[in-house]
Design an enzyme around this catalytic site. Structure first.
Site, PDB file in Angstrom:
ATOM      1  CB  ALA A   1     -13.810  18.978  38.946  1.00 11.11           C
ATOM      2  CB  THR A   2     -14.920  15.358  34.983  1.00  9.03           C
ATOM      3  OG1 THR A   2     -13.795  16.081  34.485  1.00  9.03           O
ATOM      4  CG2 THR A   2     -15.736  14.831  33.814  1.00  9.03           C
TER       5      THR A   2
ATOM      6  CG  ASN B   1      -8.877  25.081  32.419  1.00  9.02           C
ATOM      7  OD1 ASN B   1      -9.843  25.808  32.174  1.00  9.02           O
ATOM      8  ND2 ASN B   1      -8.475  24.156  31.589  1.00  9.02           N
TER       9      ASN B   1
ATOM     10  CD  GLN C   1      -7.295  25.101  37.311  1.00  5.29           C
ATOM     11  OE1 GLN C   1      -6.313  25.485  37.941  1.00  5.29           O
ATOM     12  NE2 GLN C   1      -7.296  23.965  36.632  1.00  5.29           N
TER      13      GLN C   1
ATOM     14  CB  SER D   1     -11.278  17.798  41.674  1.00  6.10           C
ATOM     15  OG  SER D   1     -10.263  18.587  41.129  1.00  6.10           O
TER      16      SER D   1
ATOM     17  CG  HIS E   1      -6.546  16.093  40.805  1.00  2.00           C
ATOM     18  ND1 HIS E   1      -5.725  16.493  39.781  1.00  2.00           N
ATOM     19  CD2 HIS E   1      -7.801  16.140  40.317  1.00  2.00           C
ATOM     20  CE1 HIS E   1      -6.464  16.751  38.710  1.00  2.00           C
ATOM     21  NE2 HIS E   1      -7.728  16.551  39.017  1.00  2.00           N
TER      22      HIS E   1
ATOM     23  CB  THR F   1     -19.096   2.151  48.446  1.00  3.17           C
ATOM     24  OG1 THR F   1     -20.091   1.137  48.509  1.00  3.17           O
ATOM     25  CG2 THR F   1     -18.239   2.117  49.702  1.00  3.17           C
TER      26      THR F   1
ATOM     27  CB  CYS G   1       0.949  19.529  17.395  1.00  5.26           C
ATOM     28  SG  CYS G   1       1.181  21.285  17.409  1.00  5.26           S
TER      29      CYS G   1
END
Lengths: 401, 142
Positions: A74-75, A154, A182, A202, A204, A243, A329
């Site tokens: 997706a990125t 997300n 999502q 995507s 995954h 490919t 954090c």
């Protein structure tokens, strides 16, 4: 028998469905051909597999197979959509409208395009996580080329009014791009009904393999074009060379087919489990759901537990729960989730949040375990929280937040 | 990010968590919250006025497991020490003892501040002048 840790981070990634893996396996060893090899049966078999997968992927979102461009995820699809449209439509304008709580794949790409001369409007969202449609329409200028707004968020699972948003884009002659990562496979997405011109997603996130995704690019009314961001070989109608990842794409296709068939039943089952989890956790004082509870994916809830800190919560789960906190954090003065800040949450609540992402393999036994583990840990940490003690004594807490 | 064992131990079994009666004249309370950091650390000491020995110490902490561990460890260290000895505890001792990761080193500094704030709170309540702390080399031993 309960298997630990319980996995509730399905918005980050999902396991491959065994049926997906089984479908993929022959494409690593026996049917290993290059789908672009036109002169022998290895290539033809690979091409046939790609054709089928393209149909399966297209069917999930009501698209034509020719409108599917396979990518690495997706990125990459987000990058191709934004950069490709920015380049292709440069003569029309340079203005893109998005929101403050998009995925980083959109926001960081917009930042990059700003350096190349793009003007980007980042719409604020309300405390439910939804953009104001009047502000959206007001932001459109003659230079606007695209509205890029995600289908569902997300972190909080909130579903945007995509049909209304795309109607605004359409009547102003602006392209509608949506990151549907999502939502795809979880709730019905239909590019025609929803008025989407470009959509990134995507495999995954829907029980397919990592490293494969797609960009939907509308071919009719309007016919959308994007400038390739990856050159060489002219694969995918020249929009994405390289490919094709045949096993991955085969798995993606199978994952889309399974999600398409099982979406309804799975959504109902997961929303019942999600509601059970959410209602049980809301029994605790000072716990709040972040974002809209009505316009929301069926398998997600994001909850803040005031006066305890998210990272400490995670430690308390003692490696028995796998989920995400809004308090990531990694630096000394941590910035909590920008999505939660975008909803107007103070640092206190943003740092006290947990995202629960249920999935296809989540069981009721796991949810019961989770309810107990989270409740015990919140109570334990509140027992040693000075803020909780002050709050219970009725102290003025504004100094701390 | 995996945490060092010692932090997990203090987090899972915090020593000296709780509250002392802040109304008592021989109880000193240090409450530290620095804007920009999320942690809120409260450290309390009960002092035997005859000997200046800390007879009890308690903490409550809002923050990560590292902040909780550093607070708890500090209460162990200052218990049965004199005020003078307790005031010598340097944040780097806490950092080293717990093997705090870089992103958590500030937690130890906040705990050090809380110890000193508790000592000064006790001193003020008992008509003593506040101590001023400089960065000095100390010979404190845990």
């Amino acid at each position: 028998m309960l298997k630990l840790p319980v996995y509730l981070d399905n918005n980050a990634t999902t396991p491959c469905d065994p049926r997906v893996v089984e479908t993929m396996l022959p494409y690593f060893t026996e049917i290993f051909g290059n789908a672009s090899s036109r002169n022998h049966s290895y290539g033809w078999a690979a091409e046939a597999a790609i054709d089928l997968a393209r149909e399966q992927v297209a069917a999930l979102i009501g698209a034509d197979p020719k409108e599917i461009i396979f990518t690495s995820g997706a990125t990459e699809a987000d990058n191709l959509a934004l950069k490709g449209v920015f380049e292709m439509y440069a003569s029309k304008g340079n203005h893109i409208i998005t929101t403050e709580i998009e995925h980083k794949a959109i926001l960081d790409t917009c930042k990059h395009l700003e350096k190349l001369g793009a003007e980007v409007t980042y719409l604020k969202v309300d405390n439910e996580g939804l953009p104001n449609l009047i502000e959206l329409e007001a932001a459109i200028t003659p230079k606007t080329i695209m509205v890029a707004i995600m289908y569902a968020n997300n972190e909080i699972g909130v579903i945007n009014p995509i049909r209304e948003i795309s109607a605004i884009a359409k009547r102003n002659g602006v392209l509608m791009m949506s990151d549907i990562t999502q939502a795809a496979g979880k709730i019905p997405v239909d590019v025609d009904r929803d008025g989407i011109d470009l959509a990134a997603f995507s495999a995954h996130k829907m029980y397919g393999p990592k490293g494969v995704g797609a960009l939907y690019v509308r071919r009719k009314s309007p016919r959308v074009k994007v400038t390739s961001q990856m050159d060489g070989g002219g694969h995918e109608r020249g929009m994405r060379s390289g490919t094709l990842n045949v096993p991955g794409i085969v798995g993606f296709g199978k994952a889309c087919e399974l999600s398409f068939q099982e979406m309804n039943a799975e959504g109902k089952r997961l929303s019942l489990l999600r509601d059970k989890l959410e209602n049980a956790l809301l029994q605790m004082e000072e716990s709040y759901v972040n974002g809209s509870r009505t316009h929301r994916l069926p398998h997600v809830t994001n909850i803040s537990f005031r006066y305890v800190e998210g990272e400490a919560l995670m430690m308390g789960f003692n490696k028995n729960l796998a989920l995400s906190s809004g308090s990531a954090c990694t630096s000394a003065s941590p910035e909590p989730s920008y999505v939660l800040k975008g909803l107007g949450l103070g640092d206190d609540l943003a740092h006290s949040s947990l995202r629960f992402g249920l999935g296809r393999f989540t069981t009721e036994e796991e949810i019961d375990y989770t309810i107990q583990a989270v409740t015990d840990t919140v109570n334990k940490l509140r027992d040693i929280s000075p803020l909780w003690e002050m709050f219970k004594e009725g102290a003025d807490m504004t100094e701390y937040y | 990010m995996a945490y060092p064992e010692k932090i997990l131990d203090y987090y899972n079994n915090p020593r000296n968590a709780g509250t002392l009666d802040k109304a008592k004249i021989n109880v000193g309370t240090g409450l530290v919250h620095v804007p920009g950091y999320i942690e809120v650390i409260r450290l309390q000491i009960e002092v035997d006025p005859a000997t200046s020995v800390i007879s009890d110490a308690k903490f409550k902490t809002f923050g990560s497991g590292a902040a909780i561990a550093a607070s708890s460890l500090a209460t162990e260290w200052i218990k049965f020490k004199t005020l003078q000895e307790a005031s010598q505890i340097d944040d780097m001792y806490l950092v080293e003892e717990l093997n705090l990761p870089p992103s958590k080193i500030h937690c130890a500094a906040l705990v050090e501040d809380a110890i000193r704030a508790a000592i000064n709170n006790y001193r003020l309540k008992n008509g003593l002048e506040e101590l001023r702390f400089e960065e000095v080399t100390t010979d404190f031993e845990a």
